[in-house]
Design a protein around this motif. Structure first.
Motif, short mmCIF file in Angstrom:
data_model
loop_
_atom_site.label_atom_id
_atom_site.label_comp_id
_atom_site.label_asym_id
_atom_site.label_seq_id
_atom_site.Cartn_x
_atom_site.Cartn_y
_atom_site.Cartn_z
N ARG A 11 1.46 1.51 -7.26
CA ARG A 11 -0.10 1.28 -7.55
C ARG A 11 -0.70 2.29 -8.28
O ARG A 11 -1.74 1.86 -9.26
CB ARG A 11 -0.45 1.86 -6.01
N THR A 22 -8.61 -1.63 -6.42
CA THR A 22 -8.51 -2.38 -5.19
C THR A 22 -9.71 -3.35 -4.91
O THR A 22 -10.87 -2.87 -4.87
CB THR A 22 -8.18 -1.69 -3.91
N THR A 79 0.68 -3.11 4.90
CA THR A 79 -0.54 -3.51 4.23
C THR A 79 -0.18 -3.74 2.88
O THR A 79 0.23 -3.11 2.31
CB THR A 79 -1.44 -2.20 4.45
N ASP A 85 -7.00 -10.47 6.37
CA ASP A 85 -7.95 -9.78 5.60
C ASP A 85 -8.47 -8.62 6.60
O ASP A 85 -9.04 -9.03 7.83
CB ASP A 85 -8.99 -10.55 4.90
N GLU A 86 -8.69 -7.27 5.93
CA GLU A 86 -9.18 -6.26 6.99
C GLU A 86 -10.93 -6.37 7.19
O GLU A 86 -11.12 -6.18 8.18
CB GLU A 86 -8.95 -4.92 6.25
N LEU A 125 -2.19 -4.59 -0.98
CA LEU A 125 -3.46 -4.39 -1.71
C LEU A 125 -3.54 -5.44 -2.91
O LEU A 125 -2.66 -5.58 -3.64
CB LEU A 125 -3.42 -3.01 -2.17
N TYR A 176 -3.92 -7.07 6.03
CA TYR A 176 -2.89 -6.51 7.02
C TYR A 176 -1.95 -7.62 7.36
O TYR A 176 -1.98 -8.75 7.47
CB TYR A 176 -3.52 -5.97 8.24
N GLU A 180 0.85 -1.35 -0.04
CA GLU A 180 0.01 -0.08 0.11
C GLU A 180 1.04 1.26 0.02
O GLU A 180 0.47 2.16 -0.56
CB GLU A 180 -0.97 -0.04 1.31
N ARG A 207 -9.32 -6.05 -2.45
CA ARG A 207 -9.03 -6.29 -1.05
C ARG A 207 -7.88 -5.75 -0.48
O ARG A 207 -6.92 -5.40 -1.23
CB ARG A 207 -9.06 -8.01 -0.90
N ARG A 208 -7.90 -5.76 1.04
CA ARG A 208 -6.60 -5.12 1.74
C ARG A 208 -6.20 -6.19 2.72
O ARG A 208 -7.24 -6.58 3.55
CB ARG A 208 -6.92 -4.09 2.41
#
Length: 260
Positions: free
Chosen positions: A87, A97, A251, A231-232, A253, A102, A81, A99-100
């Motif tokens: 990006r 995007t 993080t 996953d967030e 992406l 961590y 990220e 999904r995000r």
């Protein structure tokens, strides 16, 4: 081999040729030198992930356009990220995007959590492990979708792909496998690849007991910390790792191309 000439603007500018040199590789060539590379990799879940290696935005854009033109399906890529330039390059190509995730570093020097009554923590046997894996996948797919699981967790292979039971620790309740933790150790720092408990066995402390048991074993083996990705949207997993003192380190992406 497919070639796509690209002539940049400006006096003295050199033509760049974009070539598909293999089924999954593209080269950008200028003055007989490769100045950019694109690569596509099809994963076991059927999705194709792409990457581009170049230091010039114009060549990145040309490679991305050529790769998209050569594909008839959605394409995916993964970026840090904080890597704004990379990006931005994919966003110029029409990626967005999806999904995000961590990234965490988790200490291993933790007391083992209390084990719920009638639950045993043990190593896994492939037969019942496969049944548990299939049941958990069905529950996840019916809820948030398997695509929310960490990227390194292999998709379901219909029961045909061998499972390495030695990588798993399981929770057994009344003789039935109800939860599991998967650990990958072929890295500088071990990685928690999966923590999962059947829906009807959740909220009894099984996941925490499993995870702390595994962490203590890794600590005894000389590892001070492990890594994990969450996953967030997985609030339960985020809460579990944070309650164990996990420190967020980054993080990632996942981006997906526009409809084709």
């Amino acid at each position: 081999m497919n070639t796509l000439p690209y002539t940049p603007h400006g006096p003295g500018a050199e033509a760049v040729t974009i070539s598909r040199v293999a089924d999954n590789q593209w080269h950008a060539v200028e003055n007989d030198l490769v100045v950019g590379r694109g690569h596509a990799s099809r994963r076991l879940d059927g999705r194709t992930f792409v990457s581009i290696d170049t230091w010039r935005d114009a060549i990145f854009d040309q490679l991305a356009a050529a790769m998209l033109a050569d594909q008839s399906e959605l394409l995916y890529t993964v970026v840090d990220e904080n890597d704004r330039d990379l990006r931005a390059g994919w966003e110029r190509a029409g990626f967005a995007t999806s999904r995000r995730e961590y990234e965490f570093v988790v200490p291993t020097d933790l007391p083992v959590g209390p084990i719920p009554p009638d639950v045993v923590i043990a190593g896994a046997d492939e037969g019942p492990l496969r049944l548990l894996d299939k049941a958990i996948r069905a529950e996840v797919e019916a809820a948030v979708g398997w695509q929310t699981m960490p990227a390194e967790v292999l998709p379901w292979q219909g029961g045909t792909r061998p499972m390495n039971a030695s990588k798993y620790t399981v929770a057994i309740h009344d003789g039935r496998y109800v939860g599991m933790v998967r650990v990958a150790t072929r890295t500088r720092r071990p990685r928690i690849g999966l923590v999962a408990v059947l829906v009807d066995e959740q909220w009894h402390g099984i996941g925490r007991a499993l995870l702390t048991h595994v962490l203590q074993g890794l600590h005894s083996a000389g590892f001070e910390a492990v890594t994990a990705e969450v996953d967030e949207s997985n609030k339960a997993a985020l809460g579990l790792f944070e309650s164990l003192g996990a420190r967020r380190t980054g993080t990632t992406l996942e981006l997906v191309s526009r409809e084709v």
